[in-house]
Design a protein around this motif. Structure first.
Motif, PDB file in Angstrom:
ATOM      1  N   ILE A  18       9.655   5.491 -24.637  1.00  0.00           N
ATOM      2  CA  ILE A  18       8.660   6.544 -24.694  1.00  0.00           C
ATOM      3  C   ILE A  18       8.116   6.574 -26.115  1.00  0.00           C
ATOM      4  O   ILE A  18       8.877   6.536 -27.080  1.00  0.00           O
ATOM      5  N   PHE A  19       6.816   6.628 -26.251  1.00  0.00           N
ATOM      6  CA  PHE A  19       6.195   6.708 -27.556  1.00  0.00           C
ATOM      7  C   PHE A  19       5.417   8.018 -27.632  1.00  0.00           C
ATOM      8  O   PHE A  19       4.505   8.235 -26.841  1.00  0.00           O
ATOM      9  N   ILE A  20       5.811   8.891 -28.560  1.00  0.00           N
ATOM     10  CA  ILE A  20       5.094  10.152 -28.736  1.00  0.00           C
ATOM     11  C   ILE A  20       3.970   9.887 -29.725  1.00  0.00           C
ATOM     12  O   ILE A  20       4.091  10.117 -30.929  1.00  0.00           O
ATOM     13  N   ASP A  21       2.884   9.337 -29.202  1.00  0.00           N
ATOM     14  CA  ASP A  21       1.756   9.004 -30.066  1.00  0.00           C
ATOM     15  C   ASP A  21       0.623  10.010 -29.924  1.00  0.00           C
ATOM     16  O   ASP A  21      -0.478   9.789 -30.396  1.00  0.00           O
ATOM     17  N   SER A  22       0.904  11.130 -29.244  1.00  0.00           N
ATOM     18  CA  SER A  22      -0.054  12.238 -29.167  1.00  0.00           C
ATOM     19  C   SER A  22       0.746  13.535 -29.072  1.00  0.00           C
ATOM     20  O   SER A  22       1.912  13.536 -28.671  1.00  0.00           O
ATOM     21  N   ASP A  23       0.140  14.642 -29.462  1.00  0.00           N
ATOM     22  CA  ASP A  23       0.828  15.932 -29.389  1.00  0.00           C
ATOM     23  C   ASP A  23       1.034  16.327 -27.931  1.00  0.00           C
ATOM     24  O   ASP A  23       0.168  16.099 -27.082  1.00  0.00           O
ATOM     25  N   MET A  24       2.193  16.921 -27.628  1.00  0.00           N
ATOM     26  CA  MET A  24       2.560  17.251 -26.254  1.00  0.00           C
ATOM     27  C   MET A  24       3.102  18.675 -26.179  1.00  0.00           C
ATOM     28  O   MET A  24       3.738  19.160 -27.118  1.00  0.00           O
ATOM     29  N   THR A  25       2.892  19.338 -25.046  1.00  0.00           N
ATOM     30  CA  THR A  25       3.477  20.649 -24.759  1.00  0.00           C
ATOM     31  C   THR A  25       4.240  20.587 -23.442  1.00  0.00           C
ATOM     32  O   THR A  25       3.708  20.119 -22.438  1.00  0.00           O
ATOM     33  N   PHE A  26       5.481  21.058 -23.461  1.00  0.00           N
ATOM     34  CA  PHE A  26       6.314  21.138 -22.254  1.00  0.00           C
ATOM     35  C   PHE A  26       6.763  22.583 -22.067  1.00  0.00           C
ATOM     36  O   PHE A  26       7.108  23.274 -23.037  1.00  0.00           O
ATOM     37  N   GLU A  27       6.775  23.031 -20.812  1.00  0.00           N
ATOM     38  CA  GLU A  27       7.207  24.391 -20.496  1.00  0.00           C
ATOM     39  C   GLU A  27       8.092  24.388 -19.258  1.00  0.00           C
ATOM     40  O   GLU A  27       7.995  23.501 -18.415  1.00  0.00           O
ATOM     41  N   GLY A  28       8.934  25.411 -19.139  1.00  0.00           N
ATOM     42  CA  GLY A  28       9.778  25.566 -17.957  1.00  0.00           C
ATOM     43  C   GLY A  28      10.873  26.585 -18.215  1.00  0.00           C
ATOM     44  O   GLY A  28      11.034  27.084 -19.334  1.00  0.00           O
TER      45      GLY A  28
END
Length: 374
Positions: free
Chosen positions: A68-78
């Protein structure tokens, strides 16, 4: 010489054939067929149906089936399971520069933590690193979903309850949280010192701050003195980039209260207590059920109405007189409010044990309260 060559030729011819008896020559001998070894069974690989298979398409993306490459900003919810509450709500922002921000809220307990730090990615395992707070680790099931890992580091795939889902766009972290602290107003400039951390913040003069300013100015007891206040607010930056408190909702002033000292709490007076449990049931923090004991009276907020009463405490006995209360009706709070007021007037003993105030009836705990620090 010719006789010698003829003898040698006959000898070679005789040595190249096996002797036989009978009129027909024997069939040529063949090598024995190799014995087949039994096949060793190979365990079938467990396939995650939600995992993206490798292909030319996925290899071309930033996320493939191995890494997995985090090459962009991400938002996770739950919402993840909780042992003694309805759940823990998570909002996690991962930034491609290696930072993370998270909001962790224990539902019905109103305990909110705002956490920041750095993330580490080990193949598909995400670690959120902060020196003060331990957060769970997660497994990237795909680049759209995080799954919480167990103590051995394996993703918990047998239940959908342990999943956080990625939003289609990055969402700003909600940094509002309940706060309790010392509020002081001088020359229309207010400061707020949080009881939880001791941090001193200037208060922004916004519309939500005006009711708080007016009440403070109208109360002759305050007179430029610091007074405990409860509110909902957030820390942000002003126009000059300085840390500032922005008030979202003012709740109440608590005269004669102090910030609780969990290492020196022996008396129930002078502390703003938040009702945490009635019997074994947690009281939602959002109802703000709180009270304070003064010398011979108490007052507070029961989730919908303000109340006050006289009380007596002598040795091991405790008694609350008839409550005087406002008479509003709140559909989401009236049931809890009724239970709270009944148990408060029923109590016959009160004890401060460690960091909790316990109310008893017939030697059974009927209510637990904790010092309000937020």
């Amino acid at each position: 010489m010719k006789k010698l060559l003829l003898a040698s030729s006959l000898c070679l011819t005789a040595c190249s054939q096996l002797p036989y008896f009978g009129s027909e020559p024997p069939a040529k001998l063949s090598r024995p067929a190799p014995v087949e070894k039994p096949a060793i069974p190979v365990p079938a690989e467990v396939v995650d149906a939600n995992e993206v298979a490798n292909s030319e398409t996925t290899e071309a993306l930033a996320t493939d089936f191995e890494h997995i490459f985090i090459d962009s900003d991400m938002t996770f919810e739950g919402v993840l399971p909780c042992a003694d509450c309805p759940g823990i709500s998570y909002h996690i922002n991962l930034y491609r520069d290696g930072r993370f921000e998270a909001r962790q809220e224990y539902l019905e307990r109103g305990q909110v933590e705002l956490i920041s730090g750095s993330w580490l990615l080990e193949r598909r395992t995400l670690h959120l690193v902060n020196q003060q707070v331990t957060l769970p680790s997660f497994h990237f099931r795909s680049n759209q979903q995080l799954v919480m890992t167990d103590l051995s580091g394996r993703p918990i795939l047998n239940s959908d309850a342990y999943q956080l889902n990625r939003l289609t766009a990055v969402k700003k972290l909600d940094s509002r949280q309940p706060m309790l602290g010392l509020y002081r107003l001088q020359n229309n400039q207010a400061t707020f010192v949080t009881c939880k951390t001791g941090e001193s913040l200037p208060v922004a003069n916004t519309q939500n701050h005006l009711p708080m300013m007016r009440l403070y100015q109208q109360d002759s007891r305050f007179n430029n003195k610091a007074v405990i206040a409860s509110l909902v607010g957030r820390k942000g930056a002003d126009q000059n980039g300085a840390d500032t408190l922005f008030i979202d909702k003012f709740e109440q002033f608590w005269p004669n209260a102090t910030c609780p000292d969990q290492f020196a709490m022996k008396d129930l007076q002078g502390i703003v207590w938040r009702a945490e449990k009635i019997a074994d049931r947690y009281i939602p923090h959002s109802l703000n059920v709180r009270l304070i004991f003064e010398k011979d009276k108490l007052y507070g907020f029961s989730g919908c109405n303000n109340f006050n009463a006289s009380y007596q405490q002598r040795a091991n006995t405790f008694a609350v007189q008839q409550l005087a209360s406002t008479r509003k009706f709140c559909a989401d709070a009236s049931n809890i409010e009724q239970q709270f007021t009944e148990k408060l007037q029923q109590a016959d003993r009160a004890e401060v044990n460690a960091d909790k105030l316990q109310l008893f009836y017939n030697n059974q705990v009927i209510m637990e309260l904790i010092p309000a620090v937020n």
